[in-house]
Scaffold this active site. Structure first.
Site, PDB file in Angstrom:
ATOM      1  N   HIS A   1      -7.775  10.038   3.565  1.00  0.00           N
ATOM      2  CA  HIS A   1      -7.387   9.070   4.591  1.00  0.00           C
ATOM      3  C   HIS A   1      -7.797   9.525   5.996  1.00  0.00           C
ATOM      4  O   HIS A   1      -7.945  10.726   6.235  1.00  0.00           O
ATOM      5  CB  HIS A   1      -5.868   8.861   4.565  1.00  0.00           C
ATOM      6  CG  HIS A   1      -5.397   8.158   3.330  1.00  0.00           C
ATOM      7  ND1 HIS A   1      -4.617   8.764   2.376  1.00  0.00           N
ATOM      8  CD2 HIS A   1      -5.615   6.898   2.891  1.00  0.00           C
ATOM      9  CE1 HIS A   1      -4.362   7.896   1.402  1.00  0.00           C
ATOM     10  NE2 HIS A   1      -4.958   6.765   1.681  1.00  0.00           N
ATOM     11  N   GLY A   2      -7.961   8.572   6.888  1.00  0.00           N
ATOM     12  CA  GLY A   2      -8.159   8.894   8.289  1.00  0.00           C
ATOM     13  C   GLY A   2      -9.615   8.983   8.716  1.00  0.00           C
ATOM     14  O   GLY A   2     -10.529   8.600   7.981  1.00  0.00           O
TER      15      GLY A   2
ATOM     16  N   ASP B   1      -8.611   0.978   6.218  1.00  0.00           N
ATOM     17  CA  ASP B   1      -7.682   0.858   7.344  1.00  0.00           C
ATOM     18  C   ASP B   1      -8.313   1.449   8.609  1.00  0.00           C
ATOM     19  O   ASP B   1      -8.389   0.797   9.647  1.00  0.00           O
ATOM     20  CB  ASP B   1      -6.366   1.584   7.003  1.00  0.00           C
ATOM     21  CG  ASP B   1      -5.300   1.334   8.056  1.00  0.00           C
ATOM     22  OD1 ASP B   1      -5.535   0.523   8.967  1.00  0.00           O
ATOM     23  OD2 ASP B   1      -4.217   1.953   7.986  1.00  0.00           O
TER      24      ASP B   1
ATOM     25  N   ASP C   1       0.848  -1.191   0.000  1.00  0.00           N
ATOM     26  CA  ASP C   1       0.000   0.000   0.000  1.00  0.00           C
ATOM     27  C   ASP C   1       0.893   1.254   0.000  1.00  0.00           C
ATOM     28  O   ASP C   1       1.817   1.360   0.822  1.00  0.00           O
ATOM     29  CB  ASP C   1      -0.882  -0.040   1.265  1.00  0.00           C
ATOM     30  CG  ASP C   1      -1.950   1.021   1.261  1.00  0.00           C
ATOM     31  OD1 ASP C   1      -2.406   1.412   0.168  1.00  0.00           O
ATOM     32  OD2 ASP C   1      -2.355   1.444   2.373  1.00  0.00           O
ATOM     33  N   HIS C   2       0.622   2.175  -0.889  1.00  0.00           N
ATOM     34  CA  HIS C   2       1.363   3.445  -0.956  1.00  0.00           C
ATOM     35  C   HIS C   2       2.876   3.278  -1.016  1.00  0.00           C
ATOM     36  O   HIS C   2       3.609   3.923  -0.239  1.00  0.00           O
ATOM     37  CB  HIS C   2       1.000   4.359   0.223  1.00  0.00           C
ATOM     38  CG  HIS C   2      -0.401   4.860   0.164  1.00  0.00           C
ATOM     39  ND1 HIS C   2      -0.800   5.861  -0.689  1.00  0.00           N
ATOM     40  CD2 HIS C   2      -1.510   4.464   0.830  1.00  0.00           C
ATOM     41  CE1 HIS C   2      -2.100   6.068  -0.538  1.00  0.00           C
ATOM     42  NE2 HIS C   2      -2.566   5.221   0.368  1.00  0.00           N
TER      43      HIS C   2
ATOM     44  N   LYS D   1     -13.020  12.859   7.305  1.00  0.00           N
ATOM     45  CA  LYS D   1     -13.041  12.997   5.846  1.00  0.00           C
ATOM     46  C   LYS D   1     -13.908  14.153   5.370  1.00  0.00           C
ATOM     47  O   LYS D   1     -13.662  14.739   4.333  1.00  0.00           O
ATOM     48  CB  LYS D   1     -13.550  11.699   5.205  1.00  0.00           C
ATOM     49  CG  LYS D   1     -12.704  10.468   5.578  1.00  0.00           C
ATOM     50  CD  LYS D   1     -13.143   9.265   4.807  1.00  0.00           C
ATOM     51  CE  LYS D   1     -12.545   7.982   5.346  1.00  0.00           C
ATOM     52  NZ  LYS D   1     -11.086   7.929   5.311  1.00  0.00           N
TER      53      LYS D   1
END
Ligand code: G3H
Ligand code: 13P
Ligand code: ZN
Length: 309
Positions: A180-181, A256, A82-83, A184
């Site tokens: 992300h996170g 995630d 990922d990334h 949002k």
């Protein structure tokens, strides 16, 4: 069975559903995800960021994935970087047995992104590994940001077509309003389905990936807060919108934050109800169950990937 995402995406694009890609950091998370996939008869992508690889260590990570594959041979499982921040990290993962890697060149200029992605694609393909690339900026889009300014961050469909053609990447992560996170959106959650539609029209055979796609499940946030946490104002992408994305040509949905919330909520509950607890199995077992329920819910009720194997 350990697979690349190639066949997974071919089938999901034909039948119109998305495959969940869940971030893994330790044994409990891997077990929970793969058990959820086995019970819902869903293909699954396990993904590890470079910091997750540093944390778990490559050998442990790969052995745990191997164990999961042996435990559930009927489940198509891909292991994905990922990334990926650079060529060296992507190469290390390919050489260690990853079946798929992401090279995230989204912070670079269009031409630099193409150059880096192409380099990774050439190496990965020579080893039978597939590559996800990213075009567009995923940073949080706030209500106050002017339309013209935020428009510049979304993926440009014309550029997407040129990017895929010039890099030969196997799938493309796009920016249509997710981030992300746990924070949002400030106001109403909204994604640019018009941009997704135009991208799909221009590159109909390229699987599309949605990053930053956790629901930030309100029940899990409440549970964290109820048992001593402090996560105010968290907001993600509602299930209904993710369902629409899964039906509109998004092939891979990254999760995630929801797993982090489930793990934290489960552990907090045990400690809060029993301050004398100090056996890790006692507080990790409920957390693992909560992750499993969360993943299963997504596969069965949101992504539509259940009963596909
Ligand atoms: O998009 C990034 C994932 O949530 C992984 O985060 O780099 O903290 O492992 P991480
Ligand atoms: P979330 O933070 O929404 O879970 O997104 C995860 C992700 O995109 C990992 O690459
Ligand atoms: Zn991401």
């Amino acid at each position: 069975m350990l697979v690349t995402t190639k066949e997974m995406f071919e089938k999901s694009m034909k039948e119109g559903y998305a495959i969940g890609a869940f971030n893994v950091n330790n044994m409990e998370i891997i077990q929970a995800i793969v058990e959820a996939a086995a019970e819902s008869r869903s293909p699954v992508i396990l993904q590890a960021s470079s910091s997750a690889i540093k944390y778990a260590k490559m050998r442990y990570l790969m052995k745990m994935v191997e164990a999961a594959v042996e435990e559930h041979p009927e489940v198509p499982i891909a292991i994905h970087l990922d990334h990926g921040p650079d060529f060296e990290t992507a190469k290390m993962c390919i050489d260690s047995g990853f079946t798929s890697v992401m090279i995230d060149g989204s912070k670079y200029s269009f031409e630099e992104n193409i150059e880096l992605t192409k380099k990774v694609v050439d190496y990965a393909h020579s080893k039978g590994v597939v590559v996800e690339a990213e075009l567009g900026k995923l940073a949080g889009i706030e209500d106050e940001v002017k339309v013209e300014a935020s428009d510049a961050m979304y993926t440009d469909p014309v550029q997407a077509q040129e990017f895929v053609k010039r890099t030969g990447c196997d799938s493309l992560a796009i920016a249509i309003g997710t981030s992300h996170g746990a924070y949002k959106f400030k106001g109403e959650a909204k994604l640019r389905f018009d941009i997704l539609k135009e991208i799909k029209e221009r590159i109909p055979n390229t699987p599309i990936v949605l990053h930053g796609a956790s629901t930030v499940i309100p029940k899990l946030v409440e549970m964290c807060n109820q048992y001593g946490g402090d996560i105010p104002g968290a907001k993600g992408v509602p299930d209904e919108i993710l369902k629409q994305a899964s039906n509109s040509g998004v092939s891979k949905i990254n999760v995630d934050t929801d797993l982090r919330l489930a793990m934290t909520a489960g552990i907090r509950k045990v400690f809060s109800e029993d301050p004398s607890a100090f056996d890790p199995r006692k507080y990790l077992m409920p957390a693992r169950e909560l992750i499993k329920d969360t993943v299963k819910h997504k596969m069965v009720n949101v992504f539509g990937s259940s009963n596909r194997i």
